[in-house]
Design a protein around this motif. Structure first.
Motif, PDB file in Angstrom:
ATOM      1  N   LEU A 225       0.808  -1.220   0.000  1.00 28.83           N
ATOM      2  CA  LEU A 225       0.000   0.000   0.000  1.00 28.83           C
ATOM      3  C   LEU A 225       0.841   1.270   0.000  1.00 28.83           C
ATOM      4  O   LEU A 225       0.361   2.322  -0.432  1.00 28.83           O
ATOM      5  N   ILE A 226       2.068   1.181   0.513  1.00 30.99           N
ATOM      6  CA  ILE A 226       2.919   2.376   0.520  1.00 30.99           C
ATOM      7  C   ILE A 226       4.138   2.210  -0.387  1.00 30.99           C
ATOM      8  O   ILE A 226       5.046   3.036  -0.356  1.00 30.99           O
ATOM      9  N   ALA A 227       4.132   1.133  -1.192  1.00 26.32           N
ATOM     10  CA  ALA A 227       5.220   0.876  -2.142  1.00 26.32           C
ATOM     11  C   ALA A 227       6.572   0.860  -1.427  1.00 26.32           C
ATOM     12  O   ALA A 227       7.499   1.573  -1.784  1.00 26.32           O
ATOM     13  N   TYR A 228       6.645   0.017  -0.395  1.00 21.87           N
ATOM     14  CA  TYR A 228       7.864  -0.098   0.399  1.00 21.87           C
ATOM     15  C   TYR A 228       8.309  -1.547   0.395  1.00 21.87           C
ATOM     16  O   TYR A 228       7.481  -2.455   0.375  1.00 21.87           O
ATOM     17  N   ASP A 229       9.591  -1.760   0.437  1.00 22.46           N
ATOM     18  CA  ASP A 229      10.156  -3.101   0.404  1.00 22.46           C
ATOM     19  C   ASP A 229       9.628  -3.945   1.567  1.00 22.46           C
ATOM     20  O   ASP A 229       9.659  -3.513   2.722  1.00 22.46           O
ATOM     21  N   ARG A 230       9.153  -5.146   1.264  1.00 21.23           N
ATOM     22  CA  ARG A 230       8.550  -6.013   2.282  1.00 21.23           C
ATOM     23  C   ARG A 230       9.524  -6.389   3.395  1.00 21.23           C
ATOM     24  O   ARG A 230       9.118  -6.554   4.542  1.00 21.23           O
ATOM     25  N   THR A 231      10.796  -6.537   3.071  1.00 19.07           N
ATOM     26  CA  THR A 231      11.755  -6.907   4.118  1.00 19.07           C
ATOM     27  C   THR A 231      12.111  -5.724   5.005  1.00 19.07           C
ATOM     28  O   THR A 231      12.456  -5.909   6.173  1.00 19.07           O
TER      29      THR A 231
END
Length: 160
Positions: free
Chosen positions: A59-65
Motif C-alpha cells: 500500500l505504501i510501495a515499500y520493500d517487504r523486508t
C-alpha cells in the motif's frame, strides 16, 4: 552526453531530498520524530485497520523486508499494535493505537504545510499538473519497481 539537470531521475531524486527535508522540518516543529515512511504507514493503517505487514508494504510501495523496521519503530513508540493473525500464524496484523491516531491528528497541519512548501514554486494549475504527471509516470513504471504499489484488497476481518 546528457546534462544531468535534464534527466528526470536526477530531478526526482533531488526533489525527494528536498521533500524529506521539508517534511522533517515541518513535522519536527510539532515535537514529533516521524519520517515520511512512518507517516505513510500510520496513515494507511489508520484507514485499513487489521492489515498485515506485507499488505502495508504494498500500500505504501515499500520493500517487504524493510517494512518490519518501520513497524518496529512505530510499535516501540506506542503508535501501533502488532499481533499474530488468527487466520495465518505467519502474518502480523497491524492496528493504530489511540495515541497513534492522536499523533496523526496533531501533525496533519504540519504535513499539509510541508506539501504546500514543496509545491510553493508552482501555480495552483502547475501543481495539479505536476501531481497528475507524477501519478501517470509512476503508474506506467510501477511494475518496474522493486517495491511496486499494490491496491488494497478487502480481507475479512481478523478478529483475534
Amino acid at each position: 552526453m546528457i546534462d544531468i539537470e535534464e534527466m528526470p531521475g536526477h530531478l526526482v531524486r533531488r526533489f525527494q531530498q528536498i521533500a524529506v527535508a521539508i517534511f522533517h522540518a515541518e513535522v519536527g516543529k510539532t515535537g514529533f520524530d516521524l519520517t515520511p515512511v512512518q507517516y505513510a504507514a500510520l496513515a494507511r493503517i489508520s484507514t485499513n485497520p487489521g492489515i498485515d505487514q506485507a499488505t502495508l508494504a504494498g500500500l505504501i510501495a515499500y520493500d517487504r523486508t524493510t517494512i518490519t523496521g518501520v513497524v518496529d519503530r512505530l510499535v516501540h513508540k506506542g503508535w501501533l499494535t502488532r499481533t499474530v493473525s488468527g487466520r495465518d500464524r505467519r502474518a502480523r496484523v497491524l492496528r493504530i493505537t489511540e495515541e497513534g491516531l492522536d499523533v496523526l491528528r496533531r501533525i496533519q497541519p504540519a504535513v499539509e504545510e510541508a506539501q504546500r512548501i514543496m509545491l510553493g514554486g508552482l501555480t495552483e494549475a502547475e501543481a495539479k499538473d505536476l501531481l497528475r504527471l507524477l501519478h501517470k509516470a509512476t503508474a506506467a513504471a510501477n511494475d518496474l519497481s522493486r517495491a511496486p504499489l499494490r491496491a488494497a484488497s478487502t480481507p475479512a476481518s481478523d478478529a483475534d
